[in-house]
Design an enzyme around this catalytic site. Structure first.
Site, PDB file in Angstrom:
ATOM      1  N   HIS A   1       0.847  -1.210   0.000  1.00  0.00           N
ATOM      2  CA  HIS A   1       0.000   0.000   0.000  1.00  0.00           C
ATOM      3  C   HIS A   1       0.883   1.262   0.000  1.00  0.00           C
ATOM      4  CE1 HIS A   1      -3.665   2.339   1.254  1.00  0.00           C
ATOM      5  NE2 HIS A   1      -2.740   3.123   1.810  1.00  0.00           N
ATOM      6  N   GLU A   2       1.869   1.302   0.898  1.00  0.00           N
ATOM      7  CA  GLU A   2       2.723   2.504   0.969  1.00  0.00           C
ATOM      8  C   GLU A   2       3.591   2.629  -0.286  1.00  0.00           C
ATOM      9  OE1 GLU A   2       2.022   4.747   3.015  1.00  0.00           O
ATOM     10  OE2 GLU A   2       0.778   3.521   4.340  1.00  0.00           O
TER      11      GLU A   2
ATOM     12  N   HIS B   1       1.652   4.392  -2.864  1.00  0.00           N
ATOM     13  CA  HIS B   1       1.673   5.858  -2.739  1.00  0.00           C
ATOM     14  C   HIS B   1       2.930   6.434  -3.382  1.00  0.00           C
ATOM     15  CE1 HIS B   1      -1.945   6.267  -0.509  1.00  0.00           C
ATOM     16  NE2 HIS B   1      -1.509   5.722   0.620  1.00  0.00           N
TER      17      HIS B   1
ATOM     18  N   HIS C   1      -5.800   6.761  -2.459  1.00  0.00           N
ATOM     19  CA  HIS C   1      -6.654   5.672  -1.967  1.00  0.00           C
ATOM     20  C   HIS C   1      -7.707   5.288  -3.005  1.00  0.00           C
ATOM     21  CE1 HIS C   1      -5.431   6.677   2.398  1.00  0.00           C
ATOM     22  NE2 HIS C   1      -4.621   5.809   1.848  1.00  0.00           N
ATOM     23  N   CYS C   2      -8.001   4.008  -3.018  1.00  0.00           N
ATOM     24  CA  CYS C   2      -8.898   3.453  -4.044  1.00  0.00           C
ATOM     25  C   CYS C   2     -10.192   2.997  -3.378  1.00  0.00           C
ATOM     26  CB  CYS C   2      -8.178   2.278  -4.706  1.00  0.00           C
ATOM     27  SG  CYS C   2      -9.184   1.385  -5.869  1.00  0.00           S
TER      28      CYS C   2
ATOM     29  N   CYS D   1      -9.028  -3.854  -3.383  1.00  0.00           N
ATOM     30  CA  CYS D   1      -7.743  -3.296  -3.831  1.00  0.00           C
ATOM     31  C   CYS D   1      -6.850  -2.977  -2.624  1.00  0.00           C
ATOM     32  CB  CYS D   1      -7.990  -2.036  -4.656  1.00  0.00           C
ATOM     33  SG  CYS D   1      -6.463  -1.246  -5.193  1.00  0.00           S
TER      34      CYS D   1
ATOM     35  N   CYS E   1      -6.009  -3.283  -7.816  1.00  0.00           N
ATOM     36  CA  CYS E   1      -7.108  -3.488  -8.760  1.00  0.00           C
ATOM     37  C   CYS E   1      -6.580  -3.137 -10.160  1.00  0.00           C
ATOM     38  CB  CYS E   1      -8.313  -2.620  -8.389  1.00  0.00           C
ATOM     39  SG  CYS E   1      -8.015  -0.862  -8.594  1.00  0.00           S
TER      40      CYS E   1
ATOM     41  N   CYS F   1      -5.569   0.621 -10.631  1.00  0.00           N
ATOM     42  CA  CYS F   1      -4.355   1.033  -9.923  1.00  0.00           C
ATOM     43  C   CYS F   1      -3.121   0.408 -10.593  1.00  0.00           C
ATOM     44  CB  CYS F   1      -4.435   0.624  -8.454  1.00  0.00           C
ATOM     45  SG  CYS F   1      -5.649   1.588  -7.535  1.00  0.00           S
TER      46      CYS F   1
END
Lengths: 176, 451
Positions: free
Chosen positions: A133-134, A137, A143-144, A149, A168, A171
């Site tokens: 996740h990071e 970024h 954010h999705c 996702c 997803c 992304c």
């Protein structure tokens, strides 16, 4: 010039080596890129906030950014301590949007933190999700809203458990 | 919603603004930071933000004062106060002043997400509400008032100019000219449009019933008054009351009406409590009220109280150029309600309509078109589909009613090849009734008659 796809995971403090290797493997598969791991050395007491009894995530992020600026691609600092930023009670991790660095901690991902029975497998899965996740970024993803996702915002571990460790289609397309 | 939500963060602590900036940027919001209330106000003079997240305690100007100034800038932003535990009382004061919410530092990430999500929903709802209101306004315009003639344009101009005021209006015109439509157009273009338009047909009610209808009544006020009932004046609170056929009200009601119009207060029949209601009055009449005043049948004071603005709706014979437009409008209206493709009208038919004087005005024309669509061949309206074919004006049949009924039933049966179900449907009777009529008039198919 930096090669954007290379990722370095730097473990600070004691984090089980096989645990880090497993995270690296999952990141490598998900982002289809070379991931290297290394140990970082840092006196964490300089980042400890006595009043909050937590470690300052903003300062740690600045440290990682300054120290590993010369490294190719993205660098993620892995910690085992409780991170905060001044305005929030806690964070699982944070990164510079469209930047090269981030920090994550597994402190609040552990079931034992919530008075539950330890579950190493679950801890590892959660940590992998936070790291990816990071990293997302740092590749410029916000954010999705897709529930599964990995870029979906997660403020509690239950939120983490609801989503997958994959991007997803939208992304993924944005990263590539 | 596709629109990007914008957030302005106001705090003198850089670490706070930086943290929040990163947090919101990751959520995909448009974010800007200000280090003081003064800087924020300068930004807000030229930019608008959906959400303003401000610290309550700042050097120079505090969050409360800044909130007041934001409101005076007519900003529609949602203001959320950030506070430390010690300043919760101040945050409560901010809520009393109209702030959306407050959040205590440091925030739980989930609380912050929830707060911003809720604020975003409110913004979206507000914008949706505004869009829908705009849509309603455009629907409730004067589109039912059809006509391009100069006389009609004058009426439309008058409607537009009186709509925004609160003045009483008298709409005069012959029966069927569309006085109620004019009243609706005035109401729906006025600031009162979100409140009710209450119509009362004064001529349809005897005096005692009209009194109860207008003012309401208390339980037991008269035989049959089983419950308390609101009157039309009370129902029209905030909106408009439309008094149709005002010339028909009795002398006693004229006095009562004058009193209500002057004070805006009244009592229900059988009640002893004064009720206030804020309404605008629009009246309609097909009589010459001025003449009635001269004859002494209508109170002069009431006439002048009502007659602030007088709108005269011209009869259709004085605006014959509007007939084709009206015909087209009614054809479209009825074809739509009958779920049919729009039909045309023959040139001969439209010419005949333009020659006719229409004593029943637009209402008569509307009925003619509806009738023609029902009995016509569903391809176009022909001259023979209109009740003017012979050149006479809505001729009265010389035959008896029974003879007419017999002929009409026979025509319909022949038209639908004696399909009883279809014919019954067209005639709007059940099959048994149609069989009885066939038996009564000894109707037979054309073939049967030949043998």
């Amino acid at each position: 010039m930096k090669e954007q796809k290379t990722i370095t995971l730097v473990a600070f403090g004691y984090i089980d080596r096989s645990f880090v290797e497993n995270v690296a493997l999952a990141v490598e598969i998900e982002l289809n890129t070379e991931v290297t791991t290394m140990e970082g050395h840092l006196d964490l007491s300089n980042y400890y906030d006595v009043k909050r009894r937590q470690y300052n995530g903003d300062e740690l992020l600045k440290f990682v950014d300054n120290s590993y600026n010369s490294y190719p691609g993205k660098t993620m600092g892995l910690f085992g301590v409780d991170l905060f930023i001044p305005i929030l009670t806690h964070i699982f991790g944070q990164a510079y949007l469209n930047g090269n660095t981030g920090v994550v901690s597994h402190f609040r991902l552990n079931n034992e933190f919530y008075g539950l029975k330890a579950n190493k497998q679950l801890l590892q899965e959660r940590f992998i999700k936070v790291v990816i996740h990071e990293l997302g970024h740092t590749y410029g993803l916000t954010h999705c809203h897709v529930p599964t996702c990995v870029m979906r915002s997660s403020t509690y571990v239950e939120d983490l458990d609801q989503k997958s460790s994959s991007f997803c289609d939208n992304c993924r397309e944005s990263i590539n | 919603m596709s629109k990007k939500i914008s957030i302005l963060i106001v705090d003198d602590e850089k670490s706070v603004t930086d943290s929040l900036y990163n947090w919101f940027i990751e959520d995909g919001y448009y974010v800007k930071c200000a280090a003081s209330a003064k800087e924020a106000l300068t930004i807000l003079e030229s930019e608008t933000y959906h959400i303003i997240l401000a610290d309550i305690k700042m050097p120079g100007m505090d969050g409360l004062e800044m909130h007041r100034r934001i409101k005076s800038l007519n900003q529609d932003s949602i203001v959320i106060m950030m506070t430390a535990f010690a300043s919760v009382d101040t945050a409560v004061q901010a809520l009393k002043d109209g702030a959306y919410d407050y959040i205590t530092k440091p925030f739980d990430p989930d609380d912050l997400s929830h707060l911003i999500r809720n604020a975003t929903s409110q913004i979206n709802l507000k914008e949706e509400n505004k869009t829908l209101k705009d849509k309603i306004s455009s629907l409730e315009n004067v589109e039912d008032l059809i006509g391009e003639s100069e006389a009609m344009m004058q009426v439309l101009e008058q409607v537009q100019s009186v709509a925004s005021s609160n003045s009483s209006v008298i709409i005069s015109g012959e029966s069927g000219t569309g006085k109620e439509l004019v009243a609706r157009a005035i109401h729906s273009n006025s600031p009162r449009k979100y409140f009710p338009l209450v119509s009362v047909h004064c001529g349809a009610l005897p005096e005692n019933l009209l009194e109860s209808e207008l003012f309401g009544h208390e339980k037991g006020a008269f035989t049959g008054a089983m419950f308390n009932r609101k009157g039309r004046f009370e129902m029209a609170d905030g909106g408009t009351i439309f008094l149709d056929e005002i010339a028909t009200i009795s002398a006693k009601m004229q006095v009562e009406l004058l009193r209500v119009l002057e004070s805006g207060k009244f009592m229900r029949v059988g009640g002893n409590k004064e009720i206030s209601s804020d309404f605008r009055v629009i009246c309609a009449t097909n009589k010459d009220l001025k003449k009635m005043v001269e004859n002494g049948t209508f109170r002069e004071d009431l006439y002048y109280r009502l007659n602030v603005v007088d709108i005269k709706v011209p009869p259709l014979r004085e605006r014959k150029e509007d007939i084709p437009v009206l015909v087209d409008y009614f054809i479209e209206k009825y074809c739509k309600s009958m779920n049919r493709e729009k039909v045309d009208i023959d040139k001969a038919a439209i010419k005949r309509l333009e020659e006719y004087d229409f004593p029943g005005n637009v209402r008569e024309l509307e009925n003619m078109i509806e009738r023609a669509l029902v009995i016509g061949n569903s391809k176009s309206i022909r001259l023979k589909d209109l009740p003017l074919e012979s050149g006479e004006q809505a001729t009265t049949p010389v035959e008896s009613l029974n003879e007419n009924e017999k002929k009409h039933i026979k025509n319909i049966l022949d038209k639908y090849d004696w399909n009883i179900s279809r014919a019954a449907k067209i005639l709007q009777v059940d099959r048994a009734t149609l069989y009885n009529k066939i038996k009564k008039y000894n109707l037979k198919t054309s073939g049967q008659e030949n043998h």
